[in-house]
Design a protein around this motif. Structure first.
Motif, PDB file in Angstrom:
ATOM      1  N   VAL A  14      30.718  74.702  29.275  1.00  0.00           N
ATOM      2  CA  VAL A  14      30.479  73.320  28.836  1.00  0.00           C
ATOM      3  C   VAL A  14      29.821  72.548  29.978  1.00  0.00           C
ATOM      4  O   VAL A  14      30.374  72.492  31.086  1.00  0.00           O
ATOM      5  N   ASN A  15      28.670  71.976  29.728  1.00  0.00           N
ATOM      6  CA  ASN A  15      28.011  71.147  30.737  1.00  0.00           C
ATOM      7  C   ASN A  15      28.964  70.051  31.197  1.00  0.00           C
ATOM      8  O   ASN A  15      29.627  69.407  30.376  1.00  0.00           O
ATOM      9  N   LYS A  16      29.072  69.839  32.505  1.00  0.00           N
ATOM     10  CA  LYS A  16      30.109  68.941  33.015  1.00  0.00           C
ATOM     11  C   LYS A  16      29.940  67.510  32.516  1.00  0.00           C
ATOM     12  O   LYS A  16      30.934  66.852  32.168  1.00  0.00           O
ATOM     13  N   ASP A  17      28.706  67.003  32.468  1.00  0.00           N
ATOM     14  CA  ASP A  17      28.505  65.631  32.001  1.00  0.00           C
ATOM     15  C   ASP A  17      28.814  65.512  30.513  1.00  0.00           C
ATOM     16  O   ASP A  17      29.462  64.555  30.075  1.00  0.00           O
ATOM     17  N   PHE A  18      28.370  66.492  29.752  1.00  0.00           N
ATOM     18  CA  PHE A  18      28.670  66.514  28.329  1.00  0.00           C
ATOM     19  C   PHE A  18      30.177  66.650  28.104  1.00  0.00           C
ATOM     20  O   PHE A  18      30.767  65.982  27.248  1.00  0.00           O
ATOM     21  N   GLY A  19      30.814  67.503  28.908  1.00  0.00           N
ATOM     22  CA  GLY A  19      32.254  67.707  28.777  1.00  0.00           C
ATOM     23  C   GLY A  19      33.045  66.456  29.069  1.00  0.00           C
ATOM     24  O   GLY A  19      33.997  66.123  28.341  1.00  0.00           O
ATOM     25  N   VAL A  20      32.678  65.752  30.122  1.00  0.00           N
ATOM     26  CA  VAL A  20      33.379  64.513  30.462  1.00  0.00           C
ATOM     27  C   VAL A  20      33.223  63.496  29.340  1.00  0.00           C
ATOM     28  O   VAL A  20      34.165  62.791  28.974  1.00  0.00           O
ATOM     29  N   GLN A  46      32.033  56.145  33.441  1.00  0.00           N
ATOM     30  CA  GLN A  46      30.794  55.496  32.990  1.00  0.00           C
ATOM     31  C   GLN A  46      29.673  55.702  34.002  1.00  0.00           C
ATOM     32  O   GLN A  46      28.521  55.947  33.646  1.00  0.00           O
ATOM     33  N   LEU A  47      30.030  55.603  35.281  1.00  0.00           N
ATOM     34  CA  LEU A  47      29.036  55.861  36.325  1.00  0.00           C
ATOM     35  C   LEU A  47      28.528  57.294  36.257  1.00  0.00           C
ATOM     36  O   LEU A  47      27.337  57.557  36.350  1.00  0.00           O
ATOM     37  N   GLN A  48      29.480  58.205  36.100  1.00  0.00           N
ATOM     38  CA  GLN A  48      29.102  59.614  36.044  1.00  0.00           C
ATOM     39  C   GLN A  48      28.209  59.898  34.847  1.00  0.00           C
ATOM     40  O   GLN A  48      27.208  60.602  34.948  1.00  0.00           O
ATOM     41  N   ALA A  49      28.573  59.345  33.683  1.00  0.00           N
ATOM     42  CA  ALA A  49      27.777  59.564  32.473  1.00  0.00           C
ATOM     43  C   ALA A  49      26.367  58.995  32.625  1.00  0.00           C
ATOM     44  O   ALA A  49      25.415  59.494  32.018  1.00  0.00           O
ATOM     45  N   ALA A  50      26.233  57.952  33.452  1.00  0.00           N
ATOM     46  CA  ALA A  50      24.924  57.335  33.671  1.00  0.00           C
ATOM     47  C   ALA A  50      24.116  58.072  34.728  1.00  0.00           C
ATOM     48  O   ALA A  50      23.017  57.651  35.081  1.00  0.00           O
ATOM     49  N   ALA A  81      25.180  58.763  37.939  1.00  0.00           N
ATOM     50  CA  ALA A  81      25.404  58.267  39.302  1.00  0.00           C
ATOM     51  C   ALA A  81      25.662  59.429  40.257  1.00  0.00           C
ATOM     52  O   ALA A  81      26.172  60.478  39.872  1.00  0.00           O
ATOM     53  N   SER A  82      25.331  59.221  41.499  1.00  0.00           N
ATOM     54  CA  SER A  82      25.545  60.251  42.518  1.00  0.00           C
ATOM     55  C   SER A  82      27.002  60.271  42.951  1.00  0.00           C
ATOM     56  O   SER A  82      27.777  59.346  42.655  1.00  0.00           O
ATOM     57  N   LYS A  83      27.363  61.318  43.662  1.00  0.00           N
ATOM     58  CA  LYS A  83      28.715  61.429  44.191  1.00  0.00           C
ATOM     59  C   LYS A  83      29.023  60.257  45.113  1.00  0.00           C
ATOM     60  O   LYS A  83      30.128  59.708  45.115  1.00  0.00           O
ATOM     61  N   GLU A  84      28.027  59.845  45.894  1.00  0.00           N
ATOM     62  CA  GLU A  84      28.232  58.739  46.828  1.00  0.00           C
ATOM     63  C   GLU A  84      28.506  57.425  46.087  1.00  0.00           C
ATOM     64  O   GLU A  84      29.345  56.622  46.498  1.00  0.00           O
ATOM     65  N   GLU A  85      27.817  57.212  44.973  1.00  0.00           N
ATOM     66  CA  GLU A  85      28.031  55.986  44.194  1.00  0.00           C
ATOM     67  C   GLU A  85      29.421  55.960  43.572  1.00  0.00           C
ATOM     68  O   GLU A  85      30.081  54.912  43.532  1.00  0.00           O
ATOM     69  N   ILE A  86      29.873  57.122  43.099  1.00  0.00           N
ATOM     70  CA  ILE A  86      31.216  57.198  42.523  1.00  0.00           C
ATOM     71  C   ILE A  86      32.264  56.956  43.602  1.00  0.00           C
ATOM     72  O   ILE A  86      33.254  56.245  43.389  1.00  0.00           O
ATOM     73  N   MET A  87      32.040  57.530  44.785  1.00  0.00           N
ATOM     74  CA  MET A  87      32.989  57.326  45.885  1.00  0.00           C
ATOM     75  C   MET A  87      32.996  55.875  46.335  1.00  0.00           C
ATOM     76  O   MET A  87      34.031  55.336  46.736  1.00  0.00           O
TER      77      MET A  87
END
Length: 456
Positions: free
Chosen positions: A246-252, A392-396, A398-404
C-alpha cells in the motif's frame, strides 16, 4: 581329501562366490525395502502435515512438519505440569523451527496471496508452534495451558520469563520476514484499504514494535535527539504500509477515513477500531520505552510480573478497553468541532501541552491524576487535532522537515518542568500548559504513537 574328491579347491571357490552373490542380492533387497519404507513414511508425514495445514485453511502441506513422525504429531501426555526444563526445550525448538528455511519459504508463499494470505499468517504460526509439543510427548492443548502459568509458577525465573518473551518475539519476527519476502514490487495507490488490509497493517506494526532491533534503534534515536523518537515510529509505520503493498500516502489517507468507511455502529467495526487502538498503544509503549536503558526496562517488566500475575494482566486489559472507549469518544467530539472551536482549544491548551510534554512518563501520569475530567478530555482533543494537522501536511506532500516543524511548534512553549516536578501547578501564559495524555487519554505523536489520524 574329501574336498579333492568332490571337486577340490575350485569347488570351494565357486561355493564362496555363490554365497557372496546371495549376500549382495540380500543387501540390495534390504536397501530397496528400506527405501520403500522411507517413501511410505514420507507419504504419511505429508498426509499428516496436509491435515494440519487444512485446519489452518491451507491447501498444501507445511514443510516444517517434515521432521516429525505421525506419532509425534498426535497425542501426548495430559496430566501433571510441565517442568522448567520442558518449557525451555519448547522455546528452543520453536526458535529453530521458526528460523528454518522451509518455514520461511512456506510463509512467504502464503504472504504472496495478498491480504487474505497475510491474514492467515498468525494462525499458521500458532499451529506450527503448537505442533512442537507432540514432538516432546506433550498434548498441544495441555502444553499451551501450562505456558499460561509461567508467570504464576516461576515469577522470579528470569530464564523462563525471557524465554516466554523471546517466544513471542520470534513468532512476530517470522511474520515480518514473511511479509517482507512477499513485498509487492509496486504498491497500490487507488481504491481503499479493506478491513483485512487495516488489520494486517496493525499486526505488522505491532510485530515490528516488539523486535529488539526496533527498540534498540528507538533508544539510540532518543539518546541522539534527546527527545522521543516520534518521527522514527511514524516512518516505521509508513514502511509497513509499503511492505504490505500500500502506497504510504494513499494508506495514510485511507486510515484517516476509518471513522467514515467503518463507522463503529456494528460489532465488527467496533472490533476494527479496537484493533487500531491496540496498534496505537503498542506504538506509544515502544516510544516511551526508548527513555529507559536495558536494565531499567528489565526492572519495569520484573515489577509488573511481581504485582499480581494473571490478576494484573486482567487489570491491564480492562484499562486498555476503557482507553478504547475514551478514545472513540474523543474522536467523535473532535469530528463535531468547527475550525474556530479547534483554534480556541489550541489557544487554551497549547502552552500546557508544550510544557508538560517535556516531563517523564511518571511525571505526566502524576500530573494528569490532578486534572479534572473536563481538562483530561481537552488534553485528548488537542492530541487528535495535532495528529490531524500532521496527516493533512503529509497528504499535501509536505517534507519530513515541515512535519517536524509542526510537531516542534506543539512541543515548544512555557517551560514549567521544575514546578511540576516539585508537585506544583505549572506557570502559564494566557492559559494552562497541557501534557500529552497519560492513562485513559488519547495517544499522540508527542508520545510517539500513530502515523495516522483516525488510526487512533
Amino acid at each position: 581329501l574329501d574336498l579333492i574328491m568332490f571337486g577340490g579347491m575350485d569347488h570351494l571357490e565357486k561355493a564362496q562366490e555363490a554365497r557372496e552373490r546371495a549376500a549382495a542380492q540380500k543387501a540390495q533387497q534390504d536397501a530397496e525395502a528400506a527405501a520403500a519404507a522411507e517413501a511410505a513414511q514420507k507419504a504419511h508425514l505429508e498426509a499428516a502435515a496436509e491435515e494440519a495445514a487444512e485446519d489452518a485453511g491451507e491447501e498444501e502441506p507445511i514443510e516444517a512438519f517434515a521432521t516429525l513422525s505421525v506419532e509425534e504429531l498426535q497425542g501426548g501426555r495430559t496430566e501433571g505440569e510441565l517442568t522448567r526444563e520442558e518449557m525451555l526445550e519448547f522455546f528452543e525448538k520453536n526458535e529453530v523451527m521458526l528460523t528454518s528455511e522451509p518455514v520461511r519459504q512456506r510463509l512467504k508463499k502464503l504472504a504472496k496471496g495478498g491480504a487474505k494470505g497475510v491474514a492467515q499468517l498468525n494462525k499458521i504460526l500458532v499451529d506450527m508452534q503448537r505442533a512442537v509439543f507432540p514432538t516432546m510427548g506433550i498434548d498441544k492443548d495441555f502444553g499451551c495451558q501450562n505456558l499460561s502459568t509461567i508467570m504464576q509458577r516461576f515469577p522470579e525465573d528470569d530464564d523462563l520469563t525471557e524465554g516466554l518473551k523471546d517466544f513471542a518475539i520470534n513468532c512476530s519476527a517470522a511474520y515480518l520476514q514473511a511479509i517482507r519476502d512477499a513485498k509487492p514490487k509496486k504498491p497500490r495507490k487507488s481504491g481503499k484499504m479493506s478491513r483485512e488490509d487495516i488489520c494486517n497493517f496493525c499486526d505488522a506494526c505491532n510485530a515490528l514494535m516488539m523486535q529488539k532491533s526496533t527498540q534498540a534503534a528507538l533508544r539510540a534515536e532518543f539518546l541522539k535527539a534527546k527527545a522521543l523518537p516520534n518521527q522514527m515510529v511514524i516512518e516505521y509505520q509508513w514502511e509497513m504500509l509499503e511492505t504490505l503493498g500500500v502506497n504510504k500516502d494513499f494508506g495514510v489517507s485511507c486510515l484517516n477515513n476509518i471513522g467514515r468507511d467503518f463507522p463503529p455502529n456494528t460489532q465488527e467495526n467496533q472490533m476494527l477500531h479496537q484493533r487500531m487502538q491496540m496498534f496505537m498503544n503498542s506504538a506509544q509503549d515502544a516510544c516511551m520505552k526508548s527513555q529507559l536503558n536495558p536494565e531499567q526496562v528489565k526492572e519495569a517488566e520484573k515489577s509488573m510480573r511481581g504485582q499480581g500475575g494473571a490478576e494484573q494482566q486482567q487489570q491491564v486489559e480492562a484499562m486498555k478497553a476503557q482507553q478504547m472507549q475514551q478514545q472513540q469518544m474523543v474522536m467523535e467530539a473532535v469530528s463535531m468541532m468547527t475550525e474556530t472551536e479547534k483554534q480556541n482549544l489550541k489557544d487554551k491548551m497549547l502552552p500546557k501541552f508544550a510544557s508538560v510534554s517535556k516531563l517523564s512518563q511518571q511525571e505526566r501520569r502524576t500530573y494528569m491524576e490532578r486534572q479534572s475530567n473536563t481538562d483530561k478530555l481537552d488534553f485528548s482533543k488537542i492530541n487528535v487535532i495535532m495528529m490531524q494537522e500532521m496527516q493533512q501536511l503529509q497528504a499535501a506532500g509536505a517534507s519530513k522537515e515541515e512535519i517536524m516543524t509542526l510537531l516542534q511548534s506543539y512541543q515548544s512553549g512555557v517551560q514549567a518542568m521544575k514546578k511540576v516536578r516539585e508537585g506544583a501547578e505549572p506557570e502559564v501564559t494566557g492559559s494552562e500548559a497541557s501534557p500529552p495524555p497519560a492513562d485513559g487519554a488519547a495517544s499522540s505523536a508527542a508520545e510517539g504513537t500513530a502515523a495516522t489520524d483516525k488510526a487512533d
